[in-house]
Write an enzyme that holds these catalytic residues in place. Sequence first.
Site, PDB file in Angstrom:
ATOM      1  N   VAL A  15     -28.888  16.005  29.904  1.00 58.61           N
ATOM      2  CA  VAL A  15     -29.542  17.337  30.825  1.00 58.61           C
ATOM      3  C   VAL A  15     -29.247  16.104  31.777  1.00 58.61           C
ATOM      4  CG1 VAL A  15     -30.093  19.083  31.517  1.00 58.61           C
ATOM      5  CG2 VAL A  15     -29.594  18.959  29.696  1.00 58.61           C
ATOM      6  N   ASP A  41     -44.796   9.129  28.197  1.00 58.95           N
ATOM      7  CA  ASP A  41     -44.893   9.489  26.725  1.00 58.95           C
ATOM      8  C   ASP A  41     -45.008  11.148  26.971  1.00 58.95           C
ATOM      9  OD1 ASP A  41     -45.169  10.544  23.760  1.00 58.95           O
ATOM     10  OD2 ASP A  41     -46.291   9.077  23.548  1.00 58.95           O
ATOM     11  N   TYR A  66     -39.061  18.008  22.730  1.00 55.91           N
ATOM     12  CA  TYR A  66     -38.597  17.662  20.948  1.00 55.91           C
ATOM     13  C   TYR A  66     -37.380  18.537  20.867  1.00 55.91           C
ATOM     14  CZ  TYR A  66     -39.561  16.606  16.489  1.00 55.91           C
ATOM     15  OH  TYR A  66     -39.699  15.792  15.168  1.00 55.91           O
ATOM     16  N   THR A  67     -36.338  17.906  19.840  1.00 51.20           N
ATOM     17  CA  THR A  67     -35.271  18.865  19.545  1.00 51.20           C
ATOM     18  C   THR A  67     -34.788  18.345  18.581  1.00 51.20           C
ATOM     19  OG1 THR A  67     -33.544  17.334  20.866  1.00 51.20           O
ATOM     20  CG2 THR A  67     -33.871  18.944  22.084  1.00 51.20           C
ATOM     21  N   THR A 106     -34.089  27.397  25.382  1.00 51.23           N
ATOM     22  CA  THR A 106     -33.463  27.055  24.162  1.00 51.23           C
ATOM     23  C   THR A 106     -33.085  28.805  23.913  1.00 51.23           C
ATOM     24  OG1 THR A 106     -32.979  26.680  21.998  1.00 51.23           O
ATOM     25  CG2 THR A 106     -34.587  26.941  22.891  1.00 51.23           C
ATOM     26  N   ASP A 107     -31.353  28.969  22.775  1.00 47.41           N
ATOM     27  CA  ASP A 107     -31.208  29.918  21.924  1.00 47.41           C
ATOM     28  C   ASP A 107     -31.897  30.508  21.561  1.00 47.41           C
ATOM     29  OD1 ASP A 107     -29.620  27.458  21.856  1.00 47.41           O
ATOM     30  OD2 ASP A 107     -28.945  28.293  20.164  1.00 47.41           O
ATOM     31  N   TYR A 130     -39.205  24.660  15.616  1.00 51.70           N
ATOM     32  CA  TYR A 130     -38.156  24.068  17.536  1.00 51.70           C
ATOM     33  C   TYR A 130     -38.758  25.333  18.244  1.00 51.70           C
ATOM     34  CZ  TYR A 130     -34.666  23.059  20.462  1.00 51.70           C
ATOM     35  OH  TYR A 130     -34.269  22.922  22.045  1.00 51.70           O
ATOM     36  N   LYS A 134     -40.752  26.234  22.039  1.00 53.18           N
ATOM     37  CA  LYS A 134     -40.259  26.305  22.911  1.00 53.18           C
ATOM     38  C   LYS A 134     -40.793  27.400  23.633  1.00 53.18           C
ATOM     39  CE  LYS A 134     -37.143  24.253  25.047  1.00 53.18           C
ATOM     40  NZ  LYS A 134     -37.928  22.922  25.634  1.00 53.18           N
TER      41      LYS A 134
END
Length: 316
Positions: A15, A41, A66-67, A106-107, A130, A134
Amino acid sequence: MKSMRILLTGASGQVGGEFLRRLRAMPSGIEVIAPTRAQLDVAQPLALREAVRAAKPDLIIHPAAYTAVVKAESEPDLARRINAEAPAVLAEEAARLGAALLHFSTDYVFDGRHEGAYTEDLPTHPLNVYGATKREGELAIAASGAAHWILRTSWVYNLAGSNFMKTAIRLAQQKESYTIVGDQFGAPTWASTIAAVCCRMLAGANGGREKVQATSGIYHLTAAGATSWHGYASLIARELMAQGVPVKLKGLEHITPVPSSSYPTPPERPLNSRLDCSKLESTFGLALPQWDDDALACLHQIIRHYRLDQGQLLPD
């Protein structure tokens, strides 16, 4: 957008890279500060705060995250620093500067047990580290007082980066048959569309800052429609064959849908990742493209870029 200074994180990501390309192509007056991962960072809150104060941006666009969903379970502290603490710092600094913040979520903040597409006001219930981190980031931004858009998206892919589209291409090129999850549903969403839609949302007075202030909140931003991972993989394989790309796959019937329980590796993932985007479409007068139209357009780019129709294998 009028003259403004933009701080962009994650410019090497799917993205972020699309934002950088589009912002640099805009008329003069847009100054983009896009530090590399080596230069900034985002897991270091002090360094992040200093970077914002040095840049003095009018707008912060923050796709960096962080994904690594599986790995987050074994390093939750790092995931939390990047997904929760970093957005909190950016929001605090944006509020101090009077800047606007665009943040991506995120979903996975949902548990996937709701029937139908999720609206922004439904309760969240993350199933894994995760998703939980988020969600913490979302809450920190909302509490900061900064002008902000939190944009939840799903199943992101692009020409650059690692994503399921590329995984499905490799499977078709390397396997005669394979299994894929068939009971998780969502909307594959092209990074190019995410950046394009956001730029249209920002267009307006004073580089969009007043617009963000007037419309602050959470929005869902995905392609229209939905599919399963199996449906997604099948579309990719079908188009590869239609475009003359050599594949080992014997046929679409050799892509077998299986339940998520066939892959018991933790963490748990939501079965329903469908997001209702009507709030975004009505607020900003936008119509989002169908997921399969976008997926085919990106797939054609990948075929051309890597010369897959000439027998080249997609590199790892």
